[in-house]
Motif scaffolding. Structure first.
Motif, PDB file in Angstrom:
ATOM      1  N   GLU A   1       0.861  -1.195   0.000  1.00 13.30           N
ATOM      2  CA  GLU A   1       0.000   0.000   0.000  1.00 13.30           C
ATOM      3  C   GLU A   1       0.892   1.238   0.000  1.00 13.30           C
ATOM      4  O   GLU A   1       1.288   1.733   1.061  1.00 13.30           O
ATOM      5  CB  GLU A   1      -0.941  -0.013   1.209  1.00 13.30           C
TER       6      GLU A   1
ATOM      7  N   ALA B   1      -0.330   5.064   1.913  1.00  9.89           N
ATOM      8  CA  ALA B   1      -1.050   4.443   3.030  1.00  9.89           C
ATOM      9  C   ALA B   1      -2.095   5.357   3.661  1.00  9.89           C
ATOM     10  O   ALA B   1      -3.240   4.963   3.848  1.00  9.89           O
ATOM     11  CB  ALA B   1      -0.063   3.965   4.093  1.00  9.89           C
TER      12      ALA B   1
ATOM     13  N   ALA C   1      -4.534   3.918   5.982  1.00 10.08           N
ATOM     14  CA  ALA C   1      -4.228   2.495   5.735  1.00 10.08           C
ATOM     15  C   ALA C   1      -5.407   1.578   6.025  1.00 10.08           C
ATOM     16  O   ALA C   1      -5.252   0.495   6.584  1.00 10.08           O
ATOM     17  CB  ALA C   1      -3.002   2.065   6.538  1.00 10.08           C
TER      18      ALA C   1
ATOM     19  N   PHE D   1      -5.049  -2.006   4.549  1.00 12.42           N
ATOM     20  CA  PHE D   1      -4.100  -2.780   5.351  1.00 12.42           C
ATOM     21  C   PHE D   1      -4.714  -3.237   6.670  1.00 12.42           C
ATOM     22  O   PHE D   1      -4.594  -4.400   7.071  1.00 12.42           O
ATOM     23  CB  PHE D   1      -2.843  -1.943   5.613  1.00 12.42           C
TER      24      PHE D   1
ATOM     25  N   PRO E   1       3.030  -7.652   4.895  1.00  8.73           N
ATOM     26  CA  PRO E   1       2.608  -6.518   4.064  1.00  8.73           C
ATOM     27  C   PRO E   1       3.617  -5.372   4.125  1.00  8.73           C
ATOM     28  O   PRO E   1       4.464  -5.303   5.027  1.00  8.73           O
ATOM     29  CB  PRO E   1       1.279  -6.114   4.694  1.00  8.73           C
TER      30      PRO E   1
ATOM     31  N   ILE F   1       3.565  -1.131   3.997  1.00 13.35           N
ATOM     32  CA  ILE F   1       2.812   0.123   3.939  1.00 13.35           C
ATOM     33  C   ILE F   1       3.803   1.273   3.866  1.00 13.35           C
ATOM     34  O   ILE F   1       4.835   1.280   4.534  1.00 13.35           O
ATOM     35  CB  ILE F   1       1.836   0.294   5.115  1.00 13.35           C
TER      36      ILE F   1
ATOM     37  N   ALA G   1       4.352  -5.757   9.622  1.00 16.81           N
ATOM     38  CA  ALA G   1       4.468  -4.987   8.384  1.00 16.81           C
ATOM     39  C   ALA G   1       5.849  -4.355   8.239  1.00 16.81           C
ATOM     40  O   ALA G   1       6.532  -4.062   9.225  1.00 16.81           O
ATOM     41  CB  ALA G   1       3.401  -3.901   8.347  1.00 16.81           C
TER      42      ALA G   1
END
Length: 276
Positions: free
Chosen positions: A42, A45, A48, A51, A59, A61, A164
């Motif tokens: 992402e 973000a 977010a 997310f 992930p 971000i 993340a």
């Protein structure tokens, strides 16, 4: 890399309310995800929401807003310090403006996070907006009892952020570094201007003009052709349709909660999706 899916919903909501946030569009956005994929990325973000709304494996971000990324990193690193600092804030107009006037770059990271959460909870409409100098400039919201301290949410956000990679790059650098075939990239850039304020450019210090929109579309096309699954939102503007003419485009009715006038709170977004 092992494939993952988004079948598991997250119990963690965003910690910040964000102009143009995508919580109301999450069902439509998730419906465009492939059944299996590798990484989720992402690059714009903001709050977010995508997310936070699902469980992802490893992930990434990213946001160009350094204050925002400092806030996320501080919550992940020491949620209790953020909570302790939130306890000191008070919901008065005088205190709000004194806190707003502080230079976040001179604060310890846990205080950066605390200040940002406090201002987000107590400012008008919970809106993040900065002037051309990058200074937060939303007025006091005059709410009677905003929930400034929410330890359960802060810890939940911290736990989710621990899984993340959190970066503070341009979207181009983020995609160059991380995007690979089999990944899903969700992009929520500043919108193409339809009305006076509909592009959200006034909510950050960095303008995102027509040439930026064109560059983004070119990169999305290149990545899609390489096997990266692109999902993107923007305004329902003819130029957007032209730039993404080789993608699937769905027009969605949305609600603009940032507007103070009920007559301007409805709008249309487009949800753009790779044709795979």
């Amino acid at each position: 890399m092992a494939s993952t899916s988004i079948s598991a919903p997250s119990t963690c909501a965003p910690i910040l309310k964000w102009a143009g946030g995508k919580r109301q569009l999450l069902p439509e956005i998730y419906a465009k995800f492939p059944e299996e994929f590798n990484k989720f990325i992402e690059p714009f973000a903001g709050g977010a929401a995508v997310f936070f709304g699902k469980e992802f494996e490893s992930p990434i971000i990213n946001d160009l807003n350094s204050e925002l990324i400092t806030t996320y990193r501080a919550i992940e690193a020491d949620p209790q310090a953020v909570i302790d600092d939130l306890e000191k804030h008070s919901n008065t107009e005088e205190y709000f403006y004194a806190t707003r006037a502080r230079d976040w770059t001179e604060l310890p990271h846990h205080e950066v996070a605390s200040r940002m959460i406090y201002l987000n909870r107590t400012c008008f409409n919970g809106l993040y907006r900065v002037n051309k100098k990058g200074q937060f400039n939303v007025p006091y919201g005059r709410y009677k009892s905003p929930k400034i301290v929410d330890p359960e949410k802060v810890f939940a956000v911290a736990n989710k952020l621990k899984n993340a990679t959190i970066t503070n790059f341009t979207y181009q650098k983020t995609l160059e570094m991380f995007a690979a075939p089999g990944d899903v990239v969700f992009l929520d850039p500043p919108y193409f201007a339809v009305g006076k304020y509909s592009d959200f450019n006034r909510y950050n210090a960095n303008k995102f003009g027509d040439s930026d929109q064109e560059e983004l579309a070119e990169l999305c096309t290149k990545l899609s052709e390489s096997g990266v699954h692109i999902i993107l939102t923007n305004s329902n503007h003819p130029r957007v349709h032209q730039l993404y003419r080789n993608f699937e485009i769905n027009v969605l009715e949305t609600r603009r909660n940032i507007s103070s006038k009920s007559s301007t709170r409805s709008g249309q977004d487009v949800l753009i999706n790779s044709r795979i």
